[in-house]
Design an enzyme around this catalytic site. Structure first.
Site, short mmCIF file in Angstrom:
data_model
loop_
_atom_site.label_atom_id
_atom_site.label_comp_id
_atom_site.label_asym_id
_atom_site.label_seq_id
_atom_site.Cartn_x
_atom_site.Cartn_y
_atom_site.Cartn_z
N GLU A 76 0.83 -1.21 0.00
CA GLU A 76 0.00 0.00 0.00
C GLU A 76 0.86 1.26 0.00
O GLU A 76 0.56 2.23 -0.70
CB GLU A 76 -0.94 0.01 1.21
CG GLU A 76 -1.89 1.19 1.21
CD GLU A 76 -2.84 1.18 2.40
OE1 GLU A 76 -3.66 2.12 2.49
OE2 GLU A 76 -2.75 0.24 3.22
N GLN A 77 1.95 1.24 0.78
CA GLN A 77 2.84 2.41 0.81
C GLN A 77 3.48 2.64 -0.56
O GLN A 77 3.64 3.77 -1.00
CB GLN A 77 3.91 2.23 1.88
CG GLN A 77 4.77 3.47 2.10
CD GLN A 77 3.98 4.63 2.68
OE1 GLN A 77 2.97 4.43 3.35
NE2 GLN A 77 4.45 5.84 2.42
N SER A 103 8.44 4.18 6.07
CA SER A 103 7.25 4.87 6.53
C SER A 103 6.83 4.38 7.91
O SER A 103 6.73 3.17 8.14
CB SER A 103 6.10 4.64 5.55
OG SER A 103 4.88 5.12 6.10
N GLU A 162 3.95 18.20 9.04
CA GLU A 162 2.70 17.46 8.90
C GLU A 162 1.89 17.59 10.19
O GLU A 162 2.05 16.78 11.12
CB GLU A 162 2.97 15.98 8.59
CG GLU A 162 3.63 15.75 7.23
CD GLU A 162 3.64 14.28 6.83
OE1 GLU A 162 3.17 13.43 7.64
OE2 GLU A 162 4.09 13.97 5.72
N HIS A 165 -0.06 14.22 11.41
CA HIS A 165 0.57 12.92 11.60
C HIS A 165 1.02 12.77 13.06
O HIS A 165 1.85 13.54 13.55
CB HIS A 165 1.76 12.78 10.66
CG HIS A 165 2.47 11.46 10.74
ND1 HIS A 165 2.39 10.50 9.75
CD2 HIS A 165 3.27 10.92 11.70
CE1 HIS A 165 3.12 9.45 10.09
NE2 HIS A 165 3.66 9.69 11.27
#
Length: 261
Positions: A76-77, A103, A162, A165
């Site tokens: 998915e990343q 990630s 961010e 996050h």
């Protein structure tokens, strides 16, 4: 006295592992993944879900905040990276999207949150420094969460600012990092000054004393003797050693209940 065995593999496990452009995620097994909220396909590790739920209950956060992204597989990343490259270009992607295996989302310890609204940007959701979102930030450290990529720390984290996050690091680490203004890279470097059995870092709050120390990994296995009746937790740093956390109350031998790993 209890004996605890730490292995070299344990360096790559735990709430305090550093995953960034320099240190890739190596652990393939993790604690059970659970949905952070009913009706949303966003997963985190079990302990992170428990503490996030408690925080949201305190501030009634789910009335105004939605989970946007949590655990992501390598595949998915990679898909998100490739898609952002095509849609947004390399400069934007390198600023806001981590490479696969680099990630935090692959750890199951990171979550992106967004203010509830009609349209939500999956890559950069709105999470302002006001209202309920700021209330979340102010309380996050006490529940083991930190804003992972704050403004002014881009040169340290390697990721652009961010506001949405958040990373679960556990207690008391979230509170310590928040009080000292340190991001995870800085905090792990800071703890190397407090070597296990030499001089721990002592965090005191509301009468509680919590000791945090660093133990370098110098062999395949290390055995530690732990006093019975005093709660401990261990986490690797994903680099070169372990973080050992001991909960006491007022001094050695008195136990602080409610351990948050």
């Amino acid at each position: 006295m209890n004996t605890v065995l730490l292995t070299k593999k344990d360096v790559y496990r735990g709430n305090l592992i550093l995953v960034n452009s320099h240190w890739e995620y190596q652990e393939t097994s993790k604690d059970s993944l659970l949905p952070v909220r009913e009706g949303f396909p966003v997963l985190l590790q079990r302990r992170a879900v428990t503490l996030l739920s408690s925080l949201m209950e305190e501030i009634r956060g789910w009335n105004h905040i939605v989970p946007v992204s949590g655990y992501r597989s390598y595949e998915e990343q990679q898909e998100i990276w490739d898609g952002s490259l095509q849609e947004n270009g390399r400069a934007f992607t390198e600023k806001f999207v981590a490479l696969p295996r680099h990630s935090e989302h692959q750890t199951g310890l990171a979550i992106d949150l967004g203010l509830k609204q009609e349209k939500i940007d999956f890559i950069c959701p709105d999470f302002p420094y006001s209202g309920i979102c700021q209330r979340f930030r102010q309380r996050a450290g006490d529940y083991g969460f930190v804003e992972r990529y704050p403004a002014g720390k881009e040169a340290v984290t390697g990721i652009g600012h961010e506001p949405w996050h958040f990373r679960y690091v556990g207690m008391p680490h979230g509170a310590i990092m928040s009080s000292l203004g340190l991001v995870l890279e800085e905090y792990l470097d800071f703890l190397k000054e407090y070597v296990y059995e030499e001089r721990p870092y002592r965090y005191e709050r509301a009468g509680a004393v919590i000791e945090v120390s660093y133990l370098p990994c110098t062999s395949e296995n290390v055995q530690l003797g732990m006093d019975e009746g005093i709660p401990y937790s261990f986490s690797g740093n994903n680099m070169d050693g372990y973080i050992i956390t001991k909960w006491c109350l007022g001094g050695k031998g008195a136990v602080l209940g409610g351990v948050g790993a």
